[in-house]
Design an enzyme around this catalytic site. Structure first.
Site, short mmCIF file in Angstrom:
data_model
loop_
_atom_site.label_atom_id
_atom_site.label_comp_id
_atom_site.label_asym_id
_atom_site.label_seq_id
_atom_site.Cartn_x
_atom_site.Cartn_y
_atom_site.Cartn_z
N GLU A 74 0.84 -1.21 0.00
CA GLU A 74 0.00 0.00 0.00
C GLU A 74 0.87 1.25 0.00
O GLU A 74 0.62 2.20 -0.75
CB GLU A 74 -0.92 0.02 1.22
CG GLU A 74 -1.96 -1.09 1.26
CD GLU A 74 -1.49 -2.36 1.95
OE1 GLU A 74 -0.27 -2.66 1.88
OE2 GLU A 74 -2.31 -3.05 2.55
N CYS A 111 -2.17 -2.82 7.10
CA CYS A 111 -1.61 -2.79 8.46
C CYS A 111 -1.80 -1.38 9.04
O CYS A 111 -2.16 -0.43 8.33
CB CYS A 111 -0.13 -3.19 8.44
SG CYS A 111 0.97 -1.86 7.90
N1 THU Z 1 2.04 -6.64 3.88
C1 THU Z 1 1.63 -5.73 2.94
O1 THU Z 1 2.36 -5.42 1.99
N2 THU Z 1 0.41 -5.18 3.08
C2 THU Z 1 -0.49 -5.54 4.04
O2 THU Z 1 -1.61 -5.02 4.05
C3 THU Z 1 -0.14 -6.53 5.06
C4 THU Z 1 1.27 -7.01 5.02
C5 THU Z 1 3.35 -7.29 3.67
C6 THU Z 1 4.43 -6.94 4.63
C7 THU Z 1 5.32 -8.16 4.50
O3 THU Z 1 6.15 -8.01 3.35
C8 THU Z 1 4.36 -9.30 4.21
O4 THU Z 1 3.17 -8.69 3.76
C9 THU Z 1 4.06 -10.16 5.41
O5 THU Z 1 3.69 -9.39 6.50
#
Ligand code: THU
Length: 159
Positions: A74, A111
């Site tokens: 995001e 997140c």
């Molecule tokens: N992650 C995202 O890119 N976006 C989210 O909404 C949740 C988590 C990524 C961070 C990390 O690279 C992987 O997902 C596992 O947490």
């Protein structure tokens, strides 16, 4: 003592119930998962933002051996968009995640840190940002990031 009750209404849509532009945005988010760099988690996230001029910009998660140095999909998409087109408001963002050989059956939700950045972006452009959280079984949609971040801390507190 008194209580404050917070409620959030989340629409759960089937793909066929989405508008054509929303379908395109979701497709861009799904396709961006394929270009994620995820050697540590194997959890590929794609995000696509819809700009005021109709253009779609996508990003994905970029991991790092020093884990906190990586960035979520995001924020990659939003920062790339704001860095490249600082005058274009962001009207919507779609997020999708590919894990263990399939798109997730639970909706992928941003997140906390990404919610904070999405809030700043929404405030910056003064336009509510629709958030489309994809899963194979339904797409969660809210009309503003504020729905996902109640009691938020934003720029208005610093005035
Ligand atoms: N992650 C995202 O890119 N976006 C989210 O909404 C949740 C988590 C990524 C961070 C990390 O690279 C992987 O997902 C596992 O947490």
């Amino acid at each position: 003592m008194r209580e404050i009750n917070l409620t959030t209404k989340i629409g759960v849509y089937l793909l066929e119930e989405c508008s054509e532009v929303e379908k395109k945005l979701i497709e861009a988010a799904k396709s961006a998962t394929k270009r994620a760099y995820v050697p540590y988690s194997g959890f590929s996230v794609g995000a696509a933002v819809l700009l005021g001029n109709g253009e779609i910009i996508s990003g994905n998660n970029q991991e790092n051996a020093a884990y906190p140095s990586g960035l979520c999909a995001e924020r990659t998409a939003v920062f790339f968009s704001n860095a490249s087109f600082p005058d274009q408001k962001i009207e919507a963002i779609a997020v999708a995640a590919w894990f263990k050989g399939q798109f997730t059956t639970d909706a992928i939700t941003p997140c906390g840190a990404c919610r904070q950045v999405l809030l700043e972006t929404e405030n910056r452009f003064g336009t509510p940002m629709r958030v489309l959280m994809y899963s194979e079984e339904g797409i969660y949609i809210v009309n503003s990031i504020k729905d996902l971040l109640p009691l938020s801390f934003g720029d208005e507190m610093l005035k």
